[in-house]
Design a protein around this motif. Sequence first.
Motif, PDB file in Angstrom:
ATOM      1  N   LEU A 130      30.367 -47.733  -4.109  1.00 37.20           N
ATOM      2  CA  LEU A 130      30.189 -46.901  -5.292  1.00 37.20           C
ATOM      3  C   LEU A 130      29.578 -45.570  -4.886  1.00 37.20           C
ATOM      4  CD1 LEU A 130      28.605 -49.585  -7.650  1.00 37.20           C
ATOM      5  CD2 LEU A 130      30.970 -48.769  -7.720  1.00 37.20           C
ATOM      6  N   SER A 131      30.253 -44.479  -5.201  1.00 38.98           N
ATOM      7  CA  SER A 131      29.670 -43.168  -4.946  1.00 38.98           C
ATOM      8  C   SER A 131      30.521 -42.056  -5.533  1.00 38.98           C
ATOM      9  CB  SER A 131      29.468 -42.921  -3.446  1.00 38.98           C
ATOM     10  OG  SER A 131      28.730 -41.731  -3.242  1.00 38.98           O
ATOM     11  N   ARG A 132      31.824 -42.032  -5.201  1.00 35.85           N
ATOM     12  CA  ARG A 132      32.662 -40.880  -5.513  1.00 35.85           C
ATOM     13  C   ARG A 132      33.642 -41.215  -6.625  1.00 35.85           C
ATOM     14  NH1 ARG A 132      34.335 -39.599   0.679  1.00 35.85           N
ATOM     15  NH2 ARG A 132      35.385 -41.602   0.373  1.00 35.85           N
ATOM     16  N   GLY A 133      33.151 -41.187  -7.861  1.00 32.02           N
ATOM     17  CA  GLY A 133      33.956 -41.592  -9.001  1.00 32.02           C
ATOM     18  C   GLY A 133      34.653 -40.449  -9.696  1.00 32.02           C
ATOM     19  N   THR A 134      35.195 -40.739 -10.876  1.00 29.81           N
ATOM     20  CA  THR A 134      36.093 -39.825 -11.572  1.00 29.81           C
ATOM     21  C   THR A 134      35.467 -39.086 -12.744  1.00 29.81           C
ATOM     22  OG1 THR A 134      36.909 -41.638 -12.968  1.00 29.81           O
ATOM     23  CG2 THR A 134      38.094 -41.211 -10.917  1.00 29.81           C
ATOM     24  N   PHE A 135      34.197 -39.364 -13.061  1.00 27.69           N
ATOM     25  CA  PHE A 135      33.542 -38.642 -14.153  1.00 27.69           C
ATOM     26  C   PHE A 135      33.017 -37.318 -13.609  1.00 27.69           C
ATOM     27  CE2 PHE A 135      32.329 -42.185 -17.374  1.00 27.69           C
ATOM     28  CZ  PHE A 135      33.596 -42.718 -17.274  1.00 27.69           C
ATOM     29  N   ALA A 136      33.959 -36.445 -13.242  1.00 31.45           N
ATOM     30  CA  ALA A 136      33.631 -35.203 -12.570  1.00 31.45           C
ATOM     31  C   ALA A 136      34.794 -34.239 -12.730  1.00 31.45           C
ATOM     32  CB  ALA A 136      33.374 -35.463 -11.079  1.00 31.45           C
ATOM     33  N   GLU A 137      34.547 -32.982 -12.373  1.00 36.57           N
ATOM     34  CA  GLU A 137      35.612 -31.991 -12.465  1.00 36.57           C
ATOM     35  C   GLU A 137      36.686 -32.202 -11.400  1.00 36.57           C
ATOM     36  OE1 GLU A 137      33.702 -28.044 -14.463  1.00 36.57           O
ATOM     37  OE2 GLU A 137      33.111 -28.412 -12.367  1.00 36.57           O
ATOM     38  N   TYR A 138      36.293 -32.797 -10.266  1.00 38.72           N
ATOM     39  CA  TYR A 138      37.234 -33.054  -9.183  1.00 38.72           C
ATOM     40  C   TYR A 138      36.958 -34.419  -8.572  1.00 38.72           C
ATOM     41  CZ  TYR A 138      38.158 -28.010  -9.300  1.00 38.72           C
ATOM     42  OH  TYR A 138      38.502 -26.748  -9.702  1.00 38.72           O
ATOM     43  N   ILE A 146      38.352 -45.914 -24.556  1.00 38.12           N
ATOM     44  CA  ILE A 146      37.451 -44.777 -24.735  1.00 38.12           C
ATOM     45  C   ILE A 146      37.673 -43.850 -23.544  1.00 38.12           C
ATOM     46  CG2 ILE A 146      35.040 -44.029 -24.870  1.00 38.12           C
ATOM     47  CD1 ILE A 146      34.423 -46.877 -25.945  1.00 38.12           C
ATOM     48  N   VAL A 147      37.802 -42.565 -23.807  1.00 38.44           N
ATOM     49  CA  VAL A 147      38.163 -41.616 -22.766  1.00 38.44           C
ATOM     50  C   VAL A 147      37.179 -40.450 -22.740  1.00 38.44           C
ATOM     51  CG1 VAL A 147      39.946 -39.987 -22.004  1.00 38.44           C
ATOM     52  CG2 VAL A 147      40.592 -42.235 -22.873  1.00 38.44           C
ATOM     53  N   VAL A 148      36.861 -40.008 -21.532  1.00 39.07           N
ATOM     54  CA  VAL A 148      36.030 -38.824 -21.310  1.00 39.07           C
ATOM     55  C   VAL A 148      36.939 -37.708 -20.822  1.00 39.07           C
ATOM     56  CG1 VAL A 148      34.248 -37.845 -19.812  1.00 39.07           C
ATOM     57  CG2 VAL A 148      33.907 -40.095 -20.846  1.00 39.07           C
ATOM     58  N   THR A 149      36.809 -36.525 -21.406  1.00 37.30           N
ATOM     59  CA  THR A 149      37.645 -35.393 -20.999  1.00 37.30           C
ATOM     60  C   THR A 149      36.809 -34.336 -20.295  1.00 37.30           C
ATOM     61  OG1 THR A 149      37.372 -34.363 -23.184  1.00 37.30           O
ATOM     62  CG2 THR A 149      39.323 -35.718 -22.847  1.00 37.30           C
ATOM     63  N   LYS A 196      42.168 -32.262  -9.756  1.00 35.57           N
ATOM     64  CA  LYS A 196      41.390 -31.633 -10.808  1.00 35.57           C
ATOM     65  C   LYS A 196      41.496 -32.521 -12.037  1.00 35.57           C
ATOM     66  CE  LYS A 196      40.454 -27.182 -12.974  1.00 35.57           C
ATOM     67  NZ  LYS A 196      40.852 -25.743 -13.067  1.00 35.57           N
ATOM     68  N   VAL A 197      40.369 -33.081 -12.443  1.00 33.81           N
ATOM     69  CA  VAL A 197      40.355 -34.129 -13.465  1.00 33.81           C
ATOM     70  C   VAL A 197      40.576 -33.530 -14.849  1.00 33.81           C
ATOM     71  CG1 VAL A 197      38.982 -35.959 -14.520  1.00 33.81           C
ATOM     72  CG2 VAL A 197      38.809 -35.532 -12.048  1.00 33.81           C
ATOM     73  N   ARG A 198      41.498 -34.136 -15.584  1.00 35.46           N
ATOM     74  CA  ARG A 198      41.666 -33.790 -16.992  1.00 35.46           C
ATOM     75  C   ARG A 198      40.988 -34.815 -17.888  1.00 35.46           C
ATOM     76  NH1 ARG A 198      45.746 -30.191 -18.431  1.00 35.46           N
ATOM     77  NH2 ARG A 198      44.735 -30.376 -20.466  1.00 35.46           N
ATOM     78  N   ALA A 199      41.073 -36.102 -17.511  1.00 36.65           N
ATOM     79  CA  ALA A 199      40.462 -37.158 -18.320  1.00 36.65           C
ATOM     80  C   ALA A 199      40.155 -38.358 -17.435  1.00 36.65           C
ATOM     81  CB  ALA A 199      41.388 -37.570 -19.468  1.00 36.65           C
ATOM     82  N   ALA A 200      39.158 -39.120 -17.843  1.00 41.83           N
ATOM     83  CA  ALA A 200      38.761 -40.351 -17.148  1.00 41.83           C
ATOM     84  C   ALA A 200      38.424 -41.391 -18.201  1.00 41.83           C
ATOM     85  CB  ALA A 200      37.563 -40.103 -16.230  1.00 41.83           C
ATOM     86  N   ALA A 201      39.004 -42.575 -18.083  1.00 41.95           N
ATOM     87  CA  ALA A 201      38.758 -43.624 -19.067  1.00 41.95           C
ATOM     88  C   ALA A 201      37.493 -44.399 -18.727  1.00 41.95           C
ATOM     89  CB  ALA A 201      39.944 -44.574 -19.147  1.00 41.95           C
ATOM     90  N   VAL A 202      36.844 -44.902 -19.760  1.00 43.53           N
ATOM     91  CA  VAL A 202      35.652 -45.738 -19.613  1.00 43.53           C
ATOM     92  C   VAL A 202      36.089 -47.200 -19.592  1.00 43.53           C
ATOM     93  CG1 VAL A 202      33.414 -46.347 -20.593  1.00 43.53           C
ATOM     94  CG2 VAL A 202      34.307 -44.028 -20.878  1.00 43.53           C
TER      95      VAL A 202
END
Length: 311
Positions: free
Chosen positions: A96-104, A303-306, A33-39
């Motif tokens: 490329l397909s299943r990355g981390t800019f997502a809820e899971y 830079i981080v995406v939450t 369960k993703v809390r944050a993903a860096a750019v």
Amino acid sequence: MKAISYSRYGGADVLEYGERPDPKVGPDSVLVKVRAAAVNPVDWKAREGYLQAGLEAVFPVIPGWDVSGVVVQPGIAVDEFAVGDEVIGYVREDFLSRGTFAEYVAAPVRTLARKPLSLGFEAAAGLPLAGLTAYQVLHRTLRIQDGDTVLVHAAAGGVGSLAVQLARHAGARVIGTASERNHEHIRQLGGEPVEYGEGLAGRIRALSPDGVDAAFDTVGGEALRVSADVLKPEGRLASIADTEVFSYGGRYAFVRPDAADLTQLAGLAEQGIVSVHVDRVFPLEQAADAQRLNEEGRTRGKIVVTVPWDA
């Protein structure tokens, strides 16, 4: 789940926020369960199609390789992690397909380590890709040693700032290129800053008249040429940005997921030896703006995406 995705190559405007299917968890993976993903620059380079010669895109693509989060389901063959474990990861596959800019995200255990308790989720998300890049280039490609003088380009950036800290920890003297506004930041990291632009080679030689033992190019182009120019005769050169490095007798490096290396980095962060500076934070739905800012190339640190979190 909510996620950012794109269905064709292009600029940041191809990124869409919406529903995507929940990922399936393979035997050797865990559901995080993703809390944050860096750019990272590779995110928008992949989005624009620059990596298609080596990485097939299975559209729609969810971008992002860095993650921090919490394990909510281990795969049936996994005994390394349990539900509730806080983890970080450089979750890169060979497509490329299943990355981390997502809820899971379903993350192979080979890409993960336990999150340092000393770092919040935002800072922890910025450690894996940049930290592994710096660690592997310095220790495996350049093989730096105690007493070396090392040149690091873009020393205030995500990779560069971690490279400065890791090289100093290894006993090296570090000269780091940066804009004037970041010079004090470089000094705080333990490096000696030099200004970009015309006359760079002369400024480096003023600090190290005999040349540098190793040069870490993160920019390419003129920075790579200057790196080769200021090397000692037996100096080592590596680039993560420009394959022209081969023409100078250097090596090109592309970071690999490695759980042991990532665990080592996490330990250094836990000890306070390396830190991650978070420059800006964006919510998941504004990931396009986060990538646009990263493309400008003037970020100090990460830079981080939450992702919204419901306990």
